[in-house]
Structures are given as structure tokens and as C-alpha cells.
Design a protein around this motif. Structure first.
Motif, PDB file in Angstrom:
ATOM      1  N   GLY A 198      86.804 -37.102  22.054  1.00 16.83           N
ATOM      2  CA  GLY A 198      88.541 -37.289  21.988  1.00 16.83           C
ATOM      3  C   GLY A 198      89.183 -38.427  22.575  1.00 16.83           C
ATOM      4  O   GLY A 198      89.966 -38.588  22.369  1.00 16.83           O
ATOM      5  N   ALA A 199      88.807 -39.294  22.514  1.00 18.13           N
ATOM      6  CA  ALA A 199      89.149 -40.705  23.292  1.00 18.13           C
ATOM      7  C   ALA A 199      90.051 -41.460  21.688  1.00 18.13           C
ATOM      8  O   ALA A 199      91.223 -43.043  22.463  1.00 18.13           O
ATOM      9  N   GLY A 200      89.586 -40.992  20.881  1.00 19.69           N
ATOM     10  CA  GLY A 200      90.965 -41.985  19.329  1.00 19.69           C
ATOM     11  C   GLY A 200      89.859 -42.467  18.515  1.00 19.69           C
ATOM     12  O   GLY A 200      90.846 -43.161  17.644  1.00 19.69           O
ATOM     13  N   LYS A 201      89.070 -43.086  19.380  1.00 19.86           N
ATOM     14  CA  LYS A 201      87.932 -43.407  18.148  1.00 19.86           C
ATOM     15  C   LYS A 201      88.180 -43.178  16.461  1.00 19.86           C
ATOM     16  O   LYS A 201      87.838 -44.570  15.810  1.00 19.86           O
ATOM     17  N   PHE A 210      94.133 -43.470   6.076  1.00 19.57           N
ATOM     18  CA  PHE A 210      94.817 -42.386   6.599  1.00 19.57           C
ATOM     19  C   PHE A 210      95.480 -41.834   7.236  1.00 19.57           C
ATOM     20  O   PHE A 210      96.227 -40.792   6.973  1.00 19.57           O
ATOM     21  N   TYR A 211      95.992 -43.077   8.003  1.00 20.41           N
ATOM     22  CA  TYR A 211      97.021 -42.302   8.447  1.00 20.41           C
ATOM     23  C   TYR A 211      97.946 -43.538   9.446  1.00 20.41           C
ATOM     24  O   TYR A 211      97.601 -44.473   8.705  1.00 20.41           O
ATOM     25  N   LYS A 212      99.702 -43.552   8.676  1.00 21.65           N
ATOM     26  CA  LYS A 212     100.197 -44.714   9.352  1.00 21.65           C
ATOM     27  C   LYS A 212     100.455 -44.292  10.842  1.00 21.65           C
ATOM     28  O   LYS A 212     101.098 -43.023  11.097  1.00 21.65           O
TER      29      LYS A 212
HETATM   30  N1  LIG Z   1      95.118 -34.215  13.156  1.00 17.89           N
HETATM   31  C1  LIG Z   1      95.080 -34.017  14.443  1.00 17.89           C
HETATM   32  N2  LIG Z   1      96.483 -33.207  14.651  1.00 17.89           N
HETATM   33  C2  LIG Z   1      96.306 -33.265  16.232  1.00 17.89           C
HETATM   34  N3  LIG Z   1      94.960 -33.823  17.230  1.00 17.89           N
HETATM   35  C3  LIG Z   1      94.464 -34.074  16.660  1.00 17.89           C
HETATM   36  C4  LIG Z   1      94.722 -35.242  15.006  1.00 17.89           C
HETATM   37  N4  LIG Z   1      93.025 -35.708  15.081  1.00 17.89           N
HETATM   38  C5  LIG Z   1      92.769 -35.648  16.266  1.00 17.89           C
HETATM   39  N5  LIG Z   1      93.222 -35.380  17.779  1.00 17.89           N
HETATM   40  C6  LIG Z   1      93.392 -35.237  18.419  1.00 17.89           C
HETATM   41  O1  LIG Z   1      93.202 -36.772  18.931  1.00 17.89           O
HETATM   42  C7  LIG Z   1      92.503 -37.359  20.119  1.00 17.89           C
HETATM   43  C8  LIG Z   1      91.261 -38.036  19.378  1.00 17.89           C
HETATM   44  O2  LIG Z   1      90.882 -37.747  18.506  1.00 17.89           O
HETATM   45  P1  LIG Z   1      89.514 -38.341  17.917  1.00 17.89           P
HETATM   46  O3  LIG Z   1      89.249 -37.553  16.863  1.00 17.89           O
HETATM   47  O4  LIG Z   1      90.420 -39.696  17.288  1.00 17.89           O
HETATM   48  O5  LIG Z   1      88.634 -38.339  18.863  1.00 17.89           O
HETATM   49  P2  LIG Z   1      87.168 -39.372  18.811  1.00 17.89           P
HETATM   50  O6  LIG Z   1      87.016 -40.746  20.020  1.00 17.89           O
HETATM   51  O7  LIG Z   1      86.646 -39.704  17.570  1.00 17.89           O
HETATM   52  O8  LIG Z   1      86.373 -38.092  19.972  1.00 17.89           O
HETATM   53  P3  LIG Z   1      84.886 -37.629  19.099  1.00 17.89           P
HETATM   54  O9  LIG Z   1      83.871 -38.711  19.632  1.00 17.89           O
HETATM   55  O10 LIG Z   1      84.575 -36.224  19.151  1.00 17.89           O
HETATM   56  O11 LIG Z   1      84.539 -37.756  17.757  1.00 17.89           O
HETATM   57  C9  LIG Z   1      91.482 -35.757  20.347  1.00 17.89           C
HETATM   58  O12 LIG Z   1      92.599 -35.118  21.420  1.00 17.89           O
HETATM   59  C10 LIG Z   1      91.833 -34.727  19.143  1.00 17.89           C
HETATM   60  O13 LIG Z   1      91.951 -33.337  19.716  1.00 17.89           O
END
Ligand SMILES: Nc1ncnc2c1ncn2[C@@H]1O[C@H](COP(=O)(O)OP(=O)(O)OP(=O)(O)O)[C@@H](O)[C@H]1O
Ligand SMILES: [Mg+2]
Length: 249
Positions: free
Chosen positions: A38-41, A51-53
Motif C-alpha cells: 500500500g506504499a504506492g509503488k 495509466f493514471y494522470k
Molecule cells: N484505483 C484506486 N482507487 C482507490 N485507491 C487506490 C487505487 N489504487 C490504489 N489505491 C490505494 O492506494 C494505495 C497505494 O496502492 P498501491 O497499489 O500503489 O500500493 P503498492 O505499494 O503497490 O502495494 P503492494 O505492495 O501491496 O502491491 C493503497 O492504499 C491502495 O488501496
């Protein structure tokens, strides 16, 4: 610097998934991007590849602002990603899957590609041969993707991305679910990708592998950059250890 992020932010409603993230990726390196779940990677990968702006901030490639470009325009410029889950056409062969990957870069000649002449067919075949050999999948060329082992499917996902001739290849947890032997082979393949001059951004939870492969690591926590440095610097950073408390670092 081929790729630079300037204060990139992405909010989903009230949740700020990526918060003022800035960093640069040096050409020809493997740049790790780590952080707890959930860090945002993955969101950051989606921002880099279009894919996102972003809600605010900008993404630059070779000093040119690409923030408003589509995913396909960015792929043509060499920014190519793989997905956290495996994305393949299961009923197609390994070779056909790799050919699909080439589509990302031949848009201007799409008609030639679809109306297949013997020339384009030979070219496709030669490029597919080269990529399958590089990925050590040649012996599986005519197998259906669905019949491959999980590890082989992950490698095929990377081969599809390589077919688009990336300059910067973004890999989202490529080692997930692999056996130790499969991991070793993929480490060696990523080293060959780096040697070929392709820059790699690697999101990965397997810390042993990250520490082994990466030249530089950026650590994200709650959407923000916690620190950046060599594997050794990051390993010794007290806040990184705290962020990962309870997970294996
Ligand atoms: N499309 C979306 N709509 C709403 N919230 C989102 C969306 N995509 C991600 N998030 C939220 O944004 C935060 C970051 O998510 P992200 O998937 O980028 O994490 P991550 O670092 O890739 O985690 P992981 O190691 O579990 O893959 C999380 O709290 C997630 O729930
Ligand atoms: Mg993720």
C-alpha cells in the motif's frame, strides 16, 4: 537522466496514494522501488507509464515533459511495464504472445503488420526468435501460455515487454511465486537486460533479490519517499527498518 519525477502526487478521493514523489533514474541501472504493502509503488508505475494522470507534478523523459502523453505514446518512447499479476493470452502460444508485445512499437506501420507480407512475417519471426532465446524460452515457443509453469509465465510476461523494445522497463514484483532456481535465472536475465543498456525499475518485496540486483533503491512509505541510496545505505537506514518491522528485510 532519462526519467525524472517532479513532486508527483496522486489522490484517490481523500487517499493520497503517491505524495510529492521526486526522483531520477540513471540510464543503464536497475533502480529498485520498495516499500510496505500500500506504499504506492504500483500507483507510481501507473503514473510513470500514463495509466493514471497525476493530481499534480510532472514526469519527464530525457528532459521532455511527458505528463500529458497517453500510455501508447509513452510506450513508443520506450516506457514499458509489466503488471503485478501475470497478463498473458493463455490460449495463444508463447511465440504468439511475444509477437503481441511488438504491437506496442509498430503503431505507425500497423496496416503493414496486419496485412502480413512475407517480409513482415520473416521480420516478426526473427525478432521473436531473438527474444525467446534471450528469455530462454525457445524450447517452449509452440506451447500454449496456459501450459507453462507459474515461473515460466512470469518470464514470458517480461519477454512480451521486451518485444516492445523498452528503453526503460518497469517490472512490478516479477519474482512473486518463483522457486529459488527460477529466481536465480531471472536475476541473471535482469543482469543481461541491464548489460544491454536497458534501464530497469524494479518493484519487488523479495529483499534478498532487491539487494542483490539494484544499483539504487528508492524507499516509499505511505506514498512518500522515505529515503534513497545504495542497497547498503538503505539496509542500514533506521526508518526503513522501522517501516518494515515485522516483514523480512
Ligand atoms: N484505483 C484506486 N482507487 C482507490 N485507491 C487506490 C487505487 N489504487 C490504489 N489505491 C490505494 O492506494 C494505495 C497505494 O496502492 P498501491 O497499489 O500503489 O500500493 P503498492 O505499494 O503497490 O502495494 P503492494 O505492495 O501491496 O502491491 C493503497 O492504499 C491502495 O488501496
Ligand atoms: Mg503493488
Amino acid at each position: 537522466m532519462p526519467l525524472t519525477l517532479h513532486r508527483v502526487t496522486k489522490a484517490f478521493g481523500g487517499l493520497v496514494a503517491v505524495n510529492q514523489v521526486s526522483f531520477s533514474v540513471r540510464p543503464g541501472t536497475i533502480h529498485g522501488l520498495i516499500g510496505p504493502n500500500g506504499a504506492g509503488k504500483t500507483t507510481l508505475f501507473s503514473l510513470i507509464t500514463g495509466f493514471y494522470k497525476p493530481t499534480s507534478g510532472r514526469v519527464e523523459l530525457d528532459g521532455v515533459d511527458i505528463t500529458s502523453l497517453s500510455t501508447s505514446a509513452r510506450a513508443l518512447k520506450g516506457l514499458v511495464r509489466t503488471f503485478q499479476g501475470t497478463m498473458l493470452f493463455p490460449d495463444q502460444t508463447v511465440g504468439e504472445n511475444v509477437e503481441n508485445g511488438m504491437l506496442a512499437t509498430i503503431r505507425p506501420r500497423l496496416l503493414d503488420w496486419l496485412v502480413e507480407t512475407s517480409g513482415t512475417k520473416a521480420m516478426k519471426c526473427a525478432q521473436t526468435d531473438e527474444i525467446l532465446e534471450f528469455a530462454q524460452l525457445s524450447n517452449l515457443r509452440h506451447a500454449k501460455a496456459r501450459d507453462l509453469s507459474h515461473g515460466q509465465q512470469r518470464v514470458l510476461g517480461i519477454a512480451i515487454a521486451l518485444a516492445a523494445r523498452p528503453r526503460v522497463l518497469l517490472l512490478d514484483e516479477p519474482f512473486t511465486g518463483m522457486t529459488a532456481g527460477e529466481k536465480d535465472r531471472l536475476v541473471e536475465m535482469l543482469e543481461r537486460i541491464r548489460q544491454s543498456g536497458t534501464t530497469v525499475i524494479l518493484v519487488e518485496h523479495d529483499m534478498r533479490t532487491v539487494m542483490r540486483l539494484c544499483d539504487v533503491i528508492t524507499v516509499l512509505n505511505f506514498g512518500k519517499v522515505l529515503t534513497e541510496g545504495t542497497p547498503e545505505e538503505v539496509r542500514r537506514h533506521p526508518e526503513v527498518m522501522a517501516a518494515y518491522l515485522g516483514t523480512s528485510l
